[in-house]
Design an enzyme around this catalytic site. Structure first.
Site, PDB file in Angstrom:
ATOM      1  N   CYS A 145     -30.987 -40.567  18.279  1.00 51.74           N
ATOM      2  CA  CYS A 145     -31.164 -41.113  16.932  1.00 51.74           C
ATOM      3  C   CYS A 145     -31.383 -42.626  16.922  1.00 51.74           C
ATOM      4  O   CYS A 145     -31.810 -43.186  15.911  1.00 51.74           O
ATOM      5  CB  CYS A 145     -29.980 -40.754  16.051  1.00 51.74           C
ATOM      6  SG  CYS A 145     -29.623 -39.010  16.061  1.00 51.74           S
ATOM      7  N   ASN A 157     -30.784 -35.308   8.362  1.00 50.47           N
ATOM      8  CA  ASN A 157     -30.799 -36.189   9.530  1.00 50.47           C
ATOM      9  C   ASN A 157     -32.023 -35.857  10.382  1.00 50.47           C
ATOM     10  O   ASN A 157     -32.150 -34.733  10.863  1.00 50.47           O
ATOM     11  CB  ASN A 157     -29.498 -35.964  10.314  1.00 50.47           C
ATOM     12  CG  ASN A 157     -29.414 -36.783  11.596  1.00 50.47           C
ATOM     13  OD1 ASN A 157     -30.400 -37.341  12.066  1.00 50.47           O
ATOM     14  ND2 ASN A 157     -28.230 -36.839  12.173  1.00 50.47           N
ATOM     15  N   HIS A 206     -29.500 -45.345   9.963  1.00 52.50           N
ATOM     16  CA  HIS A 206     -29.830 -43.989  10.405  1.00 52.50           C
ATOM     17  C   HIS A 206     -29.192 -43.015   9.419  1.00 52.50           C
ATOM     18  O   HIS A 206     -28.025 -43.163   9.046  1.00 52.50           O
ATOM     19  CB  HIS A 206     -29.294 -43.761  11.825  1.00 52.50           C
ATOM     20  CG  HIS A 206     -29.369 -42.335  12.245  1.00 52.50           C
ATOM     21  ND1 HIS A 206     -30.499 -41.573  12.050  1.00 52.50           N
ATOM     22  CD2 HIS A 206     -28.458 -41.509  12.827  1.00 52.50           C
ATOM     23  CE1 HIS A 206     -30.277 -40.352  12.489  1.00 52.50           C
ATOM     24  NE2 HIS A 206     -29.041 -40.288  12.961  1.00 52.50           N
TER      25      HIS A 206
HETATM   26  O1  UT7 Z   1     -27.391 -38.404  14.251  1.00 50.71           O
HETATM   27  C1  UT7 Z   1     -26.163 -38.448  14.878  1.00 50.71           C
HETATM   28  C2  UT7 Z   1     -25.571 -37.088  14.938  1.00 50.71           C
HETATM   29  N1  UT7 Z   1     -24.540 -36.663  14.106  1.00 50.71           N
HETATM   30  C3  UT7 Z   1     -23.717 -37.286  13.246  1.00 50.71           C
HETATM   31  O2  UT7 Z   1     -23.818 -38.402  12.924  1.00 50.71           O
HETATM   32  C4  UT7 Z   1     -22.613 -36.480  12.692  1.00 50.71           C
HETATM   33  C5  UT7 Z   1     -21.317 -37.225  12.625  1.00 50.71           C
HETATM   34  N2  UT7 Z   1     -20.298 -36.397  12.070  1.00 50.71           N
HETATM   35  C6  UT7 Z   1     -20.293 -36.009  10.785  1.00 50.71           C
HETATM   36  O3  UT7 Z   1     -21.162 -36.362  10.020  1.00 50.71           O
HETATM   37  C7  UT7 Z   1     -19.138 -35.169  10.314  1.00 50.71           C
HETATM   38  O4  UT7 Z   1     -18.164 -35.125  11.309  1.00 50.71           O
HETATM   39  C8  UT7 Z   1     -19.555 -33.734   9.913  1.00 50.71           C
HETATM   40  C9  UT7 Z   1     -20.395 -33.753   8.664  1.00 50.71           C
HETATM   41  C10 UT7 Z   1     -20.352 -33.072  11.047  1.00 50.71           C
HETATM   42  C11 UT7 Z   1     -18.317 -32.910   9.648  1.00 50.71           C
HETATM   43  O5  UT7 Z   1     -17.555 -33.505   8.621  1.00 50.71           O
HETATM   44  P1  UT7 Z   1     -15.986 -33.770   8.808  1.00 50.71           P
HETATM   45  O6  UT7 Z   1     -15.513 -34.309   7.542  1.00 50.71           O
HETATM   46  O7  UT7 Z   1     -15.837 -34.610  10.038  1.00 50.71           O
HETATM   47  O8  UT7 Z   1     -15.455 -32.324   9.011  1.00 50.71           O
HETATM   48  P2  UT7 Z   1     -14.628 -31.752  10.242  1.00 50.71           P
HETATM   49  O9  UT7 Z   1     -15.476 -31.711  11.465  1.00 50.71           O
HETATM   50  O10 UT7 Z   1     -13.351 -32.504  10.290  1.00 50.71           O
HETATM   51  O11 UT7 Z   1     -14.398 -30.272   9.763  1.00 50.71           O
HETATM   52  C12 UT7 Z   1     -13.639 -29.940   8.630  1.00 50.71           C
HETATM   53  C13 UT7 Z   1     -13.698 -28.443   8.436  1.00 50.71           C
HETATM   54  C14 UT7 Z   1     -13.483 -27.644   9.713  1.00 50.71           C
HETATM   55  O12 UT7 Z   1     -12.686 -26.563   9.426  1.00 50.71           O
HETATM   56  P3  UT7 Z   1     -11.140 -26.540   9.874  1.00 50.71           P
HETATM   57  O13 UT7 Z   1     -11.177 -26.686  11.372  1.00 50.71           O
HETATM   58  O14 UT7 Z   1     -10.540 -27.739   9.198  1.00 50.71           O
HETATM   59  O15 UT7 Z   1     -10.680 -25.239   9.383  1.00 50.71           O
HETATM   60  C15 UT7 Z   1     -14.871 -27.160  10.052  1.00 50.71           C
HETATM   61  O16 UT7 Z   1     -14.863 -25.931  10.747  1.00 50.71           O
HETATM   62  O17 UT7 Z   1     -14.984 -28.068   7.940  1.00 50.71           O
HETATM   63  C16 UT7 Z   1     -15.490 -26.971   8.695  1.00 50.71           C
HETATM   64  N3  UT7 Z   1     -16.934 -26.989   8.690  1.00 50.71           N
HETATM   65  C17 UT7 Z   1     -17.666 -26.457   7.692  1.00 50.71           C
HETATM   66  N4  UT7 Z   1     -17.314 -25.831   6.558  1.00 50.71           N
HETATM   67  C18 UT7 Z   1     -18.303 -25.419   5.740  1.00 50.71           C
HETATM   68  C19 UT7 Z   1     -17.773 -27.531   9.598  1.00 50.71           C
HETATM   69  N5  UT7 Z   1     -19.049 -27.359   9.212  1.00 50.71           N
HETATM   70  C20 UT7 Z   1     -19.002 -26.689   8.029  1.00 50.71           C
HETATM   71  C21 UT7 Z   1     -19.997 -26.227   7.138  1.00 50.71           C
HETATM   72  N6  UT7 Z   1     -19.600 -25.622   6.008  1.00 50.71           N
HETATM   73  N7  UT7 Z   1     -21.306 -26.405   7.350  1.00 50.71           N
END
Ligand code: UT7
Length: 312
Positions: A112, A267, A237
């Site tokens: 990215c 993204n 980004h």
């Molecule tokens: O270009 C560079 C690449 N990527 C990034 O920049 C991504 C950086 N990270 C993020 O943007 C965030 O970490 C995410 C958007 C990917 C995730 O958000 P978060 O607030 O960090 O959520 P989390 O990973 O702490 O997950 C919270 C919960 C989890 O469930 P449990 O373990 O708390 O029961 C996940 O399994 O949300 C769950 N979850 C979802 N729920 C519904 C993860 N993906 C999804 C989804 N829909 N699509």
């Protein structure tokens, strides 16, 4: 020698994939995606359209807007992690399509942050007097390496391309400062696996990004002796609205001074920054003499930021 952006262009595929549609594909909700990421929909390229096609469309527009002819391009740099094939490069493919007969061509791989790496590489060639015009493109067809059964990643990504033409600009204009960096020890948090799918530890990448994006944005401003409030426009980004806002808040600028294409495009990895830049130019958000900061981070881990005084 001052090196700046002479013209911009971008391309997005027609097909829209909404959050509602994703609800039918994986265990997710429109509400979760909007509130956690800021994404409402993304574009998905059809079977027939590969990265080189999108790169070509964006580059063609950038050349037209720059009023630079294909023959006058000395180097083509394409930032991508989703080339049509590992070789020949996307850069070589568009060299032929655009008929840039005098251009050298290669792809740049920094995920990215790839466009930032391409931009600075191109700038260096012009600043040393080696080349006069460099075409820099960011393109991704992420849909072909997305695991459409993994809700952690499939809701995030989209396809598209953005391009700029670099060349000499007048005194005080153009790229004023930059920062590029890498930390290979974090590579395990975001990579392509043996099935060619994107694997991401979202939480770890998030932690890295909310630290790095604001820091790099401030560094390029500090190097110039400017204050944070001096920034007129920020193009981060487009990974997550919460990460983008962290950078914006550190620079102390209001929401209307930040490009947010993430809502409709998601993204787009290497393509996010040049796509958002091109849209911002087209909609008049960036004006002559504005101090513009571009900042990105990504798999590698990699990061990069640039401060530009806009105009020719
Ligand atoms: O270009 C560079 C690449 N990527 C990034 O920049 C991504 C950086 N990270 C993020 O943007 C965030 O970490 C995410 C958007 C990917 C995730 O958000 P978060 O607030 O960090 O959520 P989390 O990973 O702490 O997950 C919270 C919960 C989890 O469930 P449990 O373990 O708390 O029961 C996940 O399994 O949300 C769950 N979850 C979802 N729920 C519904 C993860 N993906 C999804 C989804 N829909 N699509």
């Amino acid at each position: 020698m001052n090196v700046g952006i002479l013209g911009t262009g971008h391309y997005v595929p027609e097909k829209v994939l909404t959050n509602k549609e994703l609800e039918q594909m994986v265990d997710t909700t429109d509400e979760w995606i909007r509130t956690r990421t800021g994404i409402e929909e993304r574009r998905i390229a059809s079977e027939e359209i590969d990265s080189s096609d999108m790169a070509y469309f964006a580059a063609k527009t950038a050349l037209e807007n720059a009023q630079v002819s294909a023959n006058d391009i000395d180097l083509i740099l394409v930032a991508t992690v989703t080339p049509d094939t590992p070789f020949p490069s996307v850069a070589c493919k568009i060299q032929e399509k655009l008929q840039c007969t005098n251009a050298a061509a290669m792809d740049v791989s920094a995920a990215c942050a790839g466009f930032m790496y391409g931009l600075i590489t191109g700038q260096q060639f012009i600043q040393t007097g080696t080349y006069q015009h460099v075409l820099v493109v960011g393109v991704e067809k992420l849909s072909k390496i997305t695991d459409w059964s993994d809700r952690n990643t499939c809701v995030l990504f989209g396809d598209g391309a953005g391009a700029v033409v670099l060349g000499e600009v007048s005194d005080g204009k153009g790229i004023l400062s930059f920062e590029l960096g890498a930390d290979g020890s974090g590579g395990k948090h975001l990579y392509q696996d043996e099935n060619d799918h994107i694997i991401m530890n979202g939480r770890e990448v998030f932690k890295f990004a909310v630290r790095q994006m604001p820091e790099s944005s401030v560094h390029v401003i500090d190097k110039l002796g400017y204050n944070k409030g001096d920034v007129d426009y920020l193009i981060p980004h487009q990974a997550n609205i919460r990460i983008m806002n962290a950078a914006r808040e550190r620079l102390g600028i209001s929401e209307d001074k930040m490009a947010t294409t993430i809502k409709k495009y998601g993204n787009n990895s290497s393509a996010s920054i040049p796509m958002a830049l091109s849209e911002s130019v087209n909609t008049g958000k960036i004006k002559d003499d504005d101090l513009v900061v571009l900042v990105g981070f990504g798999g590698g881990l990699t990061w990069g930021a640039v401060a530009i005084r806009w105009g020719k």
